[in-house]
Design a protein around this motif. Structure first.
Motif, short mmCIF file in Angstrom:
data_model
loop_
_atom_site.label_atom_id
_atom_site.label_comp_id
_atom_site.label_asym_id
_atom_site.label_seq_id
_atom_site.Cartn_x
_atom_site.Cartn_y
_atom_site.Cartn_z
N PRO B 179 0.73 -1.14 -0.15
CA PRO B 179 0.11 0.10 0.16
C PRO B 179 0.74 1.27 -0.08
CG PRO B 179 -0.67 -1.37 1.73
CD PRO B 179 0.60 -2.21 1.26
N LEU B 180 1.91 1.14 0.90
CA LEU B 180 3.02 2.44 0.55
C LEU B 180 3.75 2.04 -0.47
CD1 LEU B 180 3.83 5.12 1.79
CD2 LEU B 180 5.63 3.66 3.19
N LYS B 181 3.60 2.96 -1.55
CA LYS B 181 4.49 2.66 -2.66
C LYS B 181 5.64 3.52 -2.84
CE LYS B 181 1.27 0.86 -6.04
NZ LYS B 181 -0.02 0.99 -5.48
N THR B 182 5.50 4.74 -2.15
CA THR B 182 6.83 5.66 -2.13
C THR B 182 6.81 6.37 -0.87
OG1 THR B 182 6.41 6.25 -4.57
CG2 THR B 182 8.03 7.70 -3.63
N PHE B 183 7.93 6.89 -0.42
CA PHE B 183 8.47 7.40 0.83
C PHE B 183 9.57 8.54 0.38
CE2 PHE B 183 11.57 8.53 4.02
CZ PHE B 183 10.76 8.98 4.87
N SER B 184 9.36 9.92 0.48
CA SER B 184 10.49 10.60 0.32
C SER B 184 10.50 11.76 1.22
CB SER B 184 10.51 11.41 -1.07
OG SER B 184 9.68 12.24 -1.19
N PHE B 185 11.89 12.25 1.67
CA PHE B 185 11.96 13.33 2.72
C PHE B 185 12.83 14.34 1.91
CE2 PHE B 185 14.73 14.66 6.51
CZ PHE B 185 13.56 15.46 6.82
N THR B 186 12.42 15.73 2.25
CA THR B 186 13.18 16.63 1.71
C THR B 186 13.40 17.56 2.75
OG1 THR B 186 11.66 16.16 -0.55
CG2 THR B 186 13.06 18.37 -0.15
N PRO B 187 14.35 17.67 3.38
CA PRO B 187 14.80 18.87 4.27
C PRO B 187 15.38 19.92 3.71
CG PRO B 187 16.56 17.23 4.44
CD PRO B 187 15.53 16.61 3.53
#
Lengths: 242, 432
Positions: B179-187
């Motif tokens: 169900p979770l296809k993408t995770f991204s983090f932008t600091p």
């Protein structure tokens, strides 16, 4: 509903069952058209009734059954635009606007007869079930039904070259069997790496009388990509894949 | 035979493209050859005619010295961009020059670097960027309450490029099955010092912000924060999802702590209030089978002024105008002009708005032609702005847009007090 039943009954009566495994044939067609994961360069030409043309050049990368990205290389007004498809989800990223917006399969980011589903086409076997297979004038005729309501065309009639196992013509139909467009596959070309397939796909539509759109393949190459390439966050960086 | 040749000649003369339409298709390898560098640009001419409302408060504020009924304005824009890529590194620069001439303000020119940053991409999962750029956070079409870092976009022309801020950012991306296809983090780090982002907020601060993006159950989700620094602390989230293939919903929610708002009280005295505010947006985008796109958005601006605040401001301008007319003293009008740049003159200064945009793609089989109409409705005072437009992109790299604006509202309302009643605009843009 009645029309659908009559359509299927007519098809079944007209063409007795053949020993050909339709599902396997469709999968063969998919693999003959493209490797499962590949990169390709295409040109799309929209031709108006007066002969006026508008051309778009695109780079695309596909992985597996449900992931494809397309990057526009030309003209200058569209350079840097990109589209992403993850299964039924589609996005468009325009550099000036910056953030990707959701789009639908029936829209067209380029105008003309090809829509987003045609430009970001996945494997036919990933989106369609085979309802029937028969022989027509020495070739196969596959009758395909969309697996879900989210697929752009509810039904396809696909004429397949019996020897090459490649499509020759596809009619795209609505649920009520109304013809939306016809795709013609032409000019078989050896792209190297064992890929021999039509280099030109022409399309016309009764909904766009006199208009024609053409997709020309210049390069297709088997290539593997990391899954992270097919994400919204990566969309502005697609040029670095080339 | 002779007749046929004459016929062919006439055909070639008047319909050369039609005769050549059957030629074979060409695809030159040079068209797809990748070069390490790229240059491009955009040039635009945009004449605008304003039909002014002489009774409106903002007319009195702007034209009290030089009264007039109409104003013709000539706008030009010139953008140049270039990039260079080598290995995992690349640089990108985009400059923007705006030119404006009118018989009221004479000519002025402003050139700025809109984007100018270097990128390092060691792998598809990691990206590092330093320089001037925009982030464009949020899912809304006309407004983005969660876009805590960028300059605000123009809700009447949301697709216009905007100038970035100098910052350092990073992207980390992971993809999954399930169900979770993408995770991204932008600091993000935004420094604010003399000559560096000095219009961002309080000087001598380093501002930290970040965004977590998830594609979860086919829904785009962003969680966004900006720590206390040059601006007060704020956090928010947005989402976007297709309910059906042709029906999308999106929304944004932002919480801003200790927002300081200067305002005029009913005695015309400048006051300031500090409060925690919530802004939000809900919107839909729908496409019919006949290619009519509908975008409907409701925006609540927690940092906006109430109808009473705006009424006090318009009264203050009128008092200032009367004083100027009788004594020649423009002090109050100068203060009102400063207040406009301080908040009253924002593009959406009030609290509640509704925007409806209808655009019909290629009607009557006219390829690349898109007529549209946008209605901006101020829910606080029932004033509105209707903007019909015609867009044609049929000539490669050329964009033609004809637009009008019909601005309606009674006295003491936002659109009723705008300086103009009508505006007519023609934009010619060329990409190269």
């Amino acid at each position: 509903m009645l029309k659908t039943i009559i359509f299927i009954m007519t098809f079944l009566m007209a063409f007795p069952a053949y020993a050909v495994d339709g599902k396997k044939l469709l999968e063969q067609v998919d693999r003959n058209l493209n490797p499962e994961s590949y990169e390709a360069y295409r040109k799309l030409i929209n031709i108006e009734p007066d002969g006026k043309r508008k051309e778009f050049t695109m780079y695309s990368a596909k992985k597996g059954q449900d992931k494809i990205v397309v990057l526009f290389l030309a003209p200058a007004s569209d350079k840097g635009r990109s589209t992403l498809r993850l299964g039924d989800n589609m996005w468009l990223n325009i550099p000036n606007i910056g953030k990707p917006i959701r789009i639908t399969s029936l829209q067209s980011v380029v105008g003309g007869v090809f829509n987003n589903a045609d430009i970001m086409n996945l494997d036919y076997s990933a989106e369609y079930d085979v309802e029937g297979v028969s022989e027509a004038a020495g070739n196969y005729l596959l009758l395909l039904k969309a697996r879900t309501k989210t697929v752009a065309y509810d039904r396809l009639k696909m004429w397949v070259d019996k020897g090459k196992k490649l499509p020759m013509k596809i009619e795209c139909l609505t649920e009520a069997s109304m013809l939306i467009k016809t795709l013609y596959f032409k000019d078989h070309k050896d792209f190297g790496g064992g890929i021999v397939r039509p280099a030109v796909i022409e399309t016309d539509s009764p909904l766009y009388k006199g208009y024609k759109s053409v997709m020309i393949y210049a390069k297709i190459k088997k290539r593997s990509f990391k899954d992270e390439v097919f994400t919204l966050t990566y969309m502005p960086n697609l040029e670095s894949l080339r | 035979m002779k007749r046929n040749i004459i016929l062919l000649f006439i055909l070639l003369l008047f319909f050369p493209a039609a005769v050549l339409a059957e030629e074979s298709y060409t695809f030159d390898a040079a068209e797809i050859e990748k070069k390490p560098y790229h240059f491009g640009g955009y040039v635009e001419l945009r004449p605008v005619m304003y039909v002014l409302d002489k009774d409106a408060a903002l007319y009195k504020l702007q034209y009290y010295q030089y009264p007039r009924s109409t104003l013709m304005e000539w706008n030009g824009r010139f953008q140049l961009e270039g990039s260079y890529e080598k290995g995992i590194g690349s640089v990108f620069v985009k400059t923007n020059t705006d030119l404006r001439y009118s018989s009221f303000a004479n000519g002025n020119e402003r050139t700025a670097i809109f984007d100018g940053y270097g990128t390092l991409k060691p792998s598809p999962s990691w990206k590092f960027e330093v320089g001037k750029k925009t982030l464009k956070w949020g899912k809304g079409y006309a407004w983005n309450p969660v876009n805590f870092i960028d300059r605000p976009k123009d809700p009447y022309d949301p697709d216009l490029p905007i100038e970035g801020y100098i910052m350092a950012t990073m992207d980390y991306i992971r993809s999954f099955d399930g169900p979770l296809k993408t995770f991204s983090f932008t600091p993000v780090i935004v420094p604010v010092y003399d000559h560096i982002n000095d219009d961002f907020g309080v000087n001598n601060r380093i501002n930290a912000a970040g965004k977590v993006y998830l594609l979860l159950y086919d829904t785009d989700l962003d969680f966004i924060f900006a720590a206390d620094g040059s601006r007060t602390a704020r956090m928010g989230m947005d989402f976007s999802r297709n309910i059906t293939t042709s029906f999308e919903i999106h929304g944004e929610l932002a919480y801003i702590k200790d927002y300081q708002q200067p305002f005029l009280d009913n005695a015309g005295v400048l006051q300031s209030r500090s409060q925690d505010v919530v802004s939000g947006l809900m919107g839909i985008r729908h496409l019919t089978t006949f290619d009519l796109t509908t975008i409907l958005e409701y925006y609540h601006n927690g940092m906006g002024f109430s109808a009473d605040d705006m009424k006090n401001y318009y009264n203050y301008i009128r008092q200032g105008y009367n004083r100027y007319s009788s004594t020649g003293n423009a002090q109050m009008l100068n203060i009102a002009q400063n207040l406009a740049t301080g908040g009253y003159g924002r593009l959406s200064p009030m609290e509640d708005y509704l925007q409806l945009r209808l655009s019909q793609k290629e009607p009557f089989d006219i390829l690349y032609f898109t007529p549209a109409v946008t209605v901006m409705f101020n829910l606080d005072d029932q004033s509105y702005n209707i903007t019909p437009e015609l867009l044609y992109t049929g000539i490669t790299n050329l964009e033609l847009r004809l637009r009008a604006g019909f601005i309606r509202g009674s006295r003491d309302t936002e659109f009723g007090e705008k300086a103009n009643d009508y505006r007519f605009e023609f934009r010619v843009g060329y990409y190269f």
